[in-house]
Every structure is written in C-alpha cells, then in structure tokens.
Design a protein around this motif. Structure first.
Motif, short mmCIF file in Angstrom:
data_model
loop_
_atom_site.label_atom_id
_atom_site.label_comp_id
_atom_site.label_asym_id
_atom_site.label_seq_id
_atom_site.Cartn_x
_atom_site.Cartn_y
_atom_site.Cartn_z
N ALA A 34 -4.01 -6.24 1.20
CA ALA A 34 -3.75 -5.95 -0.21
C ALA A 34 -3.86 -4.45 -0.48
CB ALA A 34 -4.72 -6.73 -1.10
N SER A 35 -4.86 -3.82 0.13
CA SER A 35 -5.05 -2.38 -0.05
C SER A 35 -3.87 -1.59 0.53
CB SER A 35 -6.36 -1.96 0.62
OG SER A 35 -6.59 -0.59 0.42
N ASN A 36 -3.40 -2.00 1.69
CA ASN A 36 -2.24 -1.33 2.29
C ASN A 36 -1.01 -1.47 1.40
OD1 ASN A 36 -3.74 -0.50 4.48
ND2 ASN A 36 -3.11 -2.20 5.77
N TRP A 37 -0.79 -2.67 0.87
CA TRP A 37 0.33 -2.88 -0.03
C TRP A 37 0.11 -2.09 -1.32
CZ3 TRP A 37 5.03 -4.35 1.01
CH2 TRP A 37 5.25 -5.13 2.15
N GLY A 38 -1.16 -1.97 -1.73
CA GLY A 38 -1.47 -1.19 -2.93
C GLY A 38 -1.15 0.28 -2.74
N LEU A 39 -1.45 0.82 -1.57
CA LEU A 39 -1.10 2.22 -1.28
C LEU A 39 0.41 2.42 -1.29
CD1 LEU A 39 -3.65 3.17 1.53
CD2 LEU A 39 -3.57 4.05 -0.81
N TYR A 40 1.10 1.47 -0.68
CA TYR A 40 2.56 1.54 -0.69
C TYR A 40 3.08 1.48 -2.13
CZ TYR A 40 7.41 0.25 0.15
OH TYR A 40 8.78 0.21 0.14
N ASP A 41 2.46 0.62 -2.93
CA ASP A 41 2.86 0.48 -4.32
C ASP A 41 2.63 1.78 -5.08
OD1 ASP A 41 3.89 -1.07 -6.40
OD2 ASP A 41 1.92 -1.82 -7.01
N ILE A 50 8.33 -5.84 -5.62
CA ILE A 50 8.05 -6.66 -4.45
C ILE A 50 6.69 -6.32 -3.85
CG2 ILE A 50 8.82 -7.28 -2.12
CD1 ILE A 50 10.60 -8.39 -4.35
N SER A 51 6.41 -5.02 -3.72
CA SER A 51 5.10 -4.64 -3.16
C SER A 51 3.97 -5.06 -4.08
CB SER A 51 5.05 -3.14 -2.87
OG SER A 51 5.21 -2.39 -4.04
N SER A 52 4.18 -5.01 -5.39
CA SER A 52 3.16 -5.47 -6.34
C SER A 52 2.91 -6.96 -6.20
CB SER A 52 3.58 -5.15 -7.78
OG SER A 52 3.58 -3.77 -8.01
N ILE A 53 3.97 -7.72 -6.04
CA ILE A 53 3.84 -9.18 -5.89
C ILE A 53 3.09 -9.51 -4.60
CG2 ILE A 53 5.14 -11.31 -5.48
CD1 ILE A 53 7.25 -10.20 -7.46
N ILE A 54 3.45 -8.85 -3.50
CA ILE A 54 2.78 -9.10 -2.22
C ILE A 54 1.31 -8.72 -2.33
CG2 ILE A 54 2.65 -8.43 0.20
CD1 ILE A 54 5.74 -8.09 0.09
N LYS A 55 1.02 -7.57 -2.92
CA LYS A 55 -0.37 -7.13 -3.12
C LYS A 55 -1.13 -8.17 -3.92
CE LYS A 55 -0.98 -4.21 -6.35
NZ LYS A 55 -0.88 -3.00 -7.15
N ARG A 56 -0.57 -8.64 -5.01
CA ARG A 56 -1.23 -9.64 -5.86
C ARG A 56 -1.46 -10.95 -5.10
NH1 ARG A 56 -3.87 -8.45 -10.55
NH2 ARG A 56 -3.09 -6.41 -11.13
N ASN A 57 -0.51 -11.34 -4.27
CA ASN A 57 -0.70 -12.56 -3.48
C ASN A 57 -1.84 -12.41 -2.48
OD1 ASN A 57 1.26 -14.11 -4.73
ND2 ASN A 57 2.88 -13.48 -3.32
N ARG A 58 -1.95 -11.23 -1.86
CA ARG A 58 -3.06 -10.98 -0.93
C ARG A 58 -4.40 -11.01 -1.68
NH1 ARG A 58 1.10 -11.17 1.50
NH2 ARG A 58 1.57 -10.31 3.54
N PHE A 104 5.93 -3.52 -14.99
CA PHE A 104 6.05 -2.12 -15.39
C PHE A 104 5.66 -1.17 -14.28
CE2 PHE A 104 5.84 -4.12 -19.58
CZ PHE A 104 6.98 -3.59 -20.13
N ASP A 105 4.97 -1.68 -13.28
CA ASP A 105 4.63 -0.96 -12.06
C ASP A 105 4.25 0.50 -12.34
OD1 ASP A 105 4.17 -1.02 -9.33
OD2 ASP A 105 6.11 -0.11 -8.90
N ASN A 106 3.16 0.68 -13.10
CA ASN A 106 2.76 2.05 -13.44
C ASN A 106 1.60 2.49 -12.56
OD1 ASN A 106 0.07 1.81 -14.95
ND2 ASN A 106 1.34 0.26 -15.95
N ILE A 107 1.47 3.78 -12.41
CA ILE A 107 0.48 4.38 -11.51
C ILE A 107 -0.94 4.10 -11.97
CG2 ILE A 107 0.51 6.61 -12.68
CD1 ILE A 107 0.26 6.23 -8.90
N PHE A 108 -1.16 4.00 -13.27
CA PHE A 108 -2.52 3.78 -13.78
C PHE A 108 -3.04 2.40 -13.39
CE2 PHE A 108 -0.38 6.73 -16.71
CZ PHE A 108 -1.13 7.87 -16.43
N THR A 109 -2.21 1.40 -13.53
CA THR A 109 -2.60 0.05 -13.13
C THR A 109 -2.77 -0.01 -11.62
OG1 THR A 109 -1.38 -0.88 -15.00
CG2 THR A 109 -2.00 -2.40 -13.25
N ASP A 110 -1.85 0.62 -10.88
CA ASP A 110 -1.94 0.64 -9.42
C ASP A 110 -3.25 1.27 -8.95
OD1 ASP A 110 0.55 -0.54 -9.27
OD2 ASP A 110 1.61 1.32 -8.78
N LEU A 111 -3.64 2.38 -9.57
CA LEU A 111 -4.89 3.05 -9.19
C LEU A 111 -6.12 2.22 -9.55
CD1 LEU A 111 -4.03 6.74 -10.16
CD2 LEU A 111 -4.32 5.81 -7.84
#
Length: 139
Positions: A31-38, A45-53, A99-106
C-alpha cells in the motif's frame, strides 16, 4: 494441564501472530509503495490499488487482534497493543480516488507509515516472547 503443554501452546500462538504480522506488513508495504506512486503522479487506478491493500491489511489487523486475545488468554501476564486500524470513511476515500489530490495522498501515506511502525513494534514484542518461550521449552 502441565506447564510444558501450556508453553507449547503459547509458542504455537506466537508463531501464528508473527505470521499474521508478517503478512500485514507485506500488505502495508505494498500500500505504501502504491501510495508513493500515487503521490508522484499516479491516478485513480493507483489510488484504488492502494486502498485495496489498506483494506487487506485492516482485515489482517482484525485477525491479529483475535490471535492476540487468544495469546493473552494462554499467557495471561502480557500486555500487547495492536496498531490503530485504518478508518475508511466515504469522503476520504472519495477524495483520494476521484479527486486524487496531494494532500489526501500525503495524509494516507502518513497513516500507513504510523501503522507500519506500530506493527513493527508489536512484532518485536511477540518475537521476544517467542524467543523466551522457546528458551523455556528447551530447558
């Protein structure tokens, strides 16, 4: 029940907990790796995979919690603390995926890091208990 048999049961339960923790750490790392990619420009797609992990690791945290309760019942005088589970609310997931924003990703990445550290600390506690039980069984 004799003490040797009780210690074998504790040993078996510590091994079960350690295996579950290892699996949860793999999911968290993924999930962390997908999060970095995100963060670096992934998309929906990367957000969905991260959330599934993350959901997979949450399920494993539930399993670890049940295994810890059993371990504490077998070996009553230990106090163990499970890492916080991820809270999945609709708005956070919606903003993360759609919305795939940087603030939520961080923020999500920070939660992943915190949970991983807590789980590694628990892993160390269980490993030390496992080693102590193994030593007691060998004497």
């Amino acid at each position: 029940m004799d003490q040797y048999k009780e210690m074998r049961e504790v040993k078996q339960q510590t091994e079960t907990v350690l295996a579950l923790i290892e699996e949860a750490l793999k999911k968290l790392n993924s999930a962390s790796n997908w999060g970095l990619y995100d963060i670096l420009g992934g998309g929906m797609i990367s957000s969905i995979i991260k959330r599934n992990r993350m959901k997979d690791s949450n399920q494993l945290l539930h399993e670890i919690e049940a295994a810890l309760r059993k371990l504490q019942a077998e070996y009553g005088d230990i106090e163990l603390f499970l890492p916080e589970k991820f809270y999945f609310d609709f708005s956070t997931e919606f903003f993360d995926v759609w919305f795939d924003n940087i603030f939520t990703d961080l923020s999500v990445q920070s939660n992943l890091k915190r949970t991983k550290k807590q789980l590694e600390a628990l892993q160390e506690q269980i490993f030390e208990l496992d080693q102590a039980v193994a030593e007691a069984l060998s004497n």
